[in-house]
Design an enzyme around this catalytic site. Sequence first.
Site, mmCIF file in Angstrom:
data_model
loop_
_atom_site.group_PDB
_atom_site.id
_atom_site.type_symbol
_atom_site.label_atom_id
_atom_site.label_comp_id
_atom_site.label_asym_id
_atom_site.label_seq_id
_atom_site.Cartn_x
_atom_site.Cartn_y
_atom_site.Cartn_z
ATOM 1 N N CYS A 285 0.835 -1.198 0.000
ATOM 2 C CA CYS A 285 0.000 0.000 0.000
ATOM 3 C C CYS A 285 0.877 1.259 0.000
ATOM 4 C CB CYS A 285 -0.975 -0.037 1.175
ATOM 5 S SG CYS A 285 -2.359 1.114 1.002
ATOM 6 N N GLU B 82 -2.033 -9.416 2.810
ATOM 7 C CA GLU B 82 -2.234 -10.092 4.096
ATOM 8 C C GLU B 82 -3.710 -10.395 4.364
ATOM 9 O OE1 GLU B 82 -2.024 -5.608 5.260
ATOM 10 O OE2 GLU B 82 -1.298 -6.959 3.683
ATOM 11 N N HIS C 98 -3.444 -5.090 -0.246
ATOM 12 C CA HIS C 98 -3.022 -5.668 1.034
ATOM 13 C C HIS C 98 -3.086 -7.192 0.934
ATOM 14 C CE1 HIS C 98 -2.856 -2.135 3.787
ATOM 15 N NE2 HIS C 98 -3.635 -1.609 2.848
#
Length: 545
Positions: A382, A519, A517
């Site tokens: 990001c 994750e 993102h």
Amino acid sequence: MSKYIFVTGGVLSSLGKGITSASIATLLQHSGFKVSMVKIDPYINVDPGTMSPFEHGEVFVTEDGAETDLDIGNYERFLNTNLGKKNNFTTGQIYLSVIEKERRGDYLGKTVQIIPHITDEIKRRIKEVAKDVDIVVVELGGTVGDIEGLPFLEAVRQLKHEVGKTNAMFVHVTLIPYIKAAGELKTKPTQHSVQELRRIGITPHMLVCRTEKPLPKALKEKLADSCDIERDAVIEAVDAPTVYQVPLNFLNQDILVPIAKQLDLGDLHPDMTEWNFIVKKIISPQKSVKIAFVGKYLQLKESYKSLIEALIHSGAHLDMKVDIEWIDSEDLEKADDEKLDEIFNEVSGILVAGGFGERGVEGKLKAIKYARENKIPYLGICLGMQLAVIEFARNVLGLEYANSQEFDPDTPEPVVYLIDEFIDASGQKQLRTHKSPLGGTMRLGGYECFVKKGTKLYDAYKSDKVIERHRHRYEVNGAYEDALKEKGMIVSGKSVEGLVEAVELKDHPWFVAVQFHPEFTNKLKSPNKVIMSFVENAYKCQRSC
């Protein structure tokens, strides 16, 4: 009819209701049931999207673009599934919905009250999740006795009576403190907590007891007798080396026996073979690698909860422990070259996480420059991608004033600029300006990214199209793509609209930065591929770079 398990907390907060809920759900899922989960947050904010990371921790983004509590991330990682907007709601959302209905005249002029209007809306949302599953596990945030939680407790009390006693179960997570001076475990706080629940009209069917020490049989029997529950329904929850050990610890105590008895589920025999294998890799890996984690919210590391878990999961699947070297980006701002060498001397990879605002940005830029010049594997996420482009533009392209409009709205070289128009996760066109409200106005949720073949990003995903989740207002300016490419930074991923999704360096062992993102799509059983590629290449580099 669907079954409901309601998980409440007593004595104090942060006892692990989320992990307890996810562990129970996981065991039921591995027993063959279709399971979903709900997290209820009693705060008045509509969602955590505008809350400080220091106040709330991570904001977890779902596939459908909801900004949710970090427990939703735990649920997804445990259950290996995607949840959505309906799986997390707040007091703010409930009251907003009821007030909107009142304004429309839906209540036909009646006086709008907590009972039945607020409680009915709570029950409606829980039932909505339960429609398509066998069992729904509902975690009620906060602690029994909190004034904010009373409408929710009343709603689930009513729901239990509506669905019948064999279709609902209450699990109470509590604390059994150990008094070192006396050398004793104390049950009184738990007894009082259960009494408080009973005043509301709820009697728990199971106690999950957080404790430093194993609970003696006599103490468990005392708790069962004083709290009016079955003796096999007192479960101890001691600290585990990893949260993924908790379902196995519960299984060893036959937690499913009282659950099956209460909900009439029959004999349950979950297959935890694969789960157990991964947990062993987390606890006792054969290899290790050290990663520098550069962030600005390090006082509360739960701000990066999903990213930490993603590194752990990637390591487990590579039979490797990922040692995280925490580095505050503000500390790097004061560091000279000698100090930077000292800080990064023993790390094999550098990760720059996302964030908002100008604080700590110059320190992150120093970390990125160090990774680029010293050929250390780098992953930017990001803001970590936006800053990678800014650093490259300043120090390689020679654009001295290259910046983001987030930090300098009038910059003459806006290599990162505000996304003023985009299609959101539901397919609607969105328009934005610098004056748009903060809440719910970012590019949120899962979007397709088209991956360029022959790139490190393609090597990681082994696919030319992936779906990853976003949470940002600013984007790399595509007008600079050719200039970046000419000097060695290529765009390796783009969105359907042509927005820059990923960049990487050609002449570098592994330097990849992504706008999304990764994750948030990571799961225990299926780690995110770009994060795992980063960990793998960091390990390779420590041995050969």
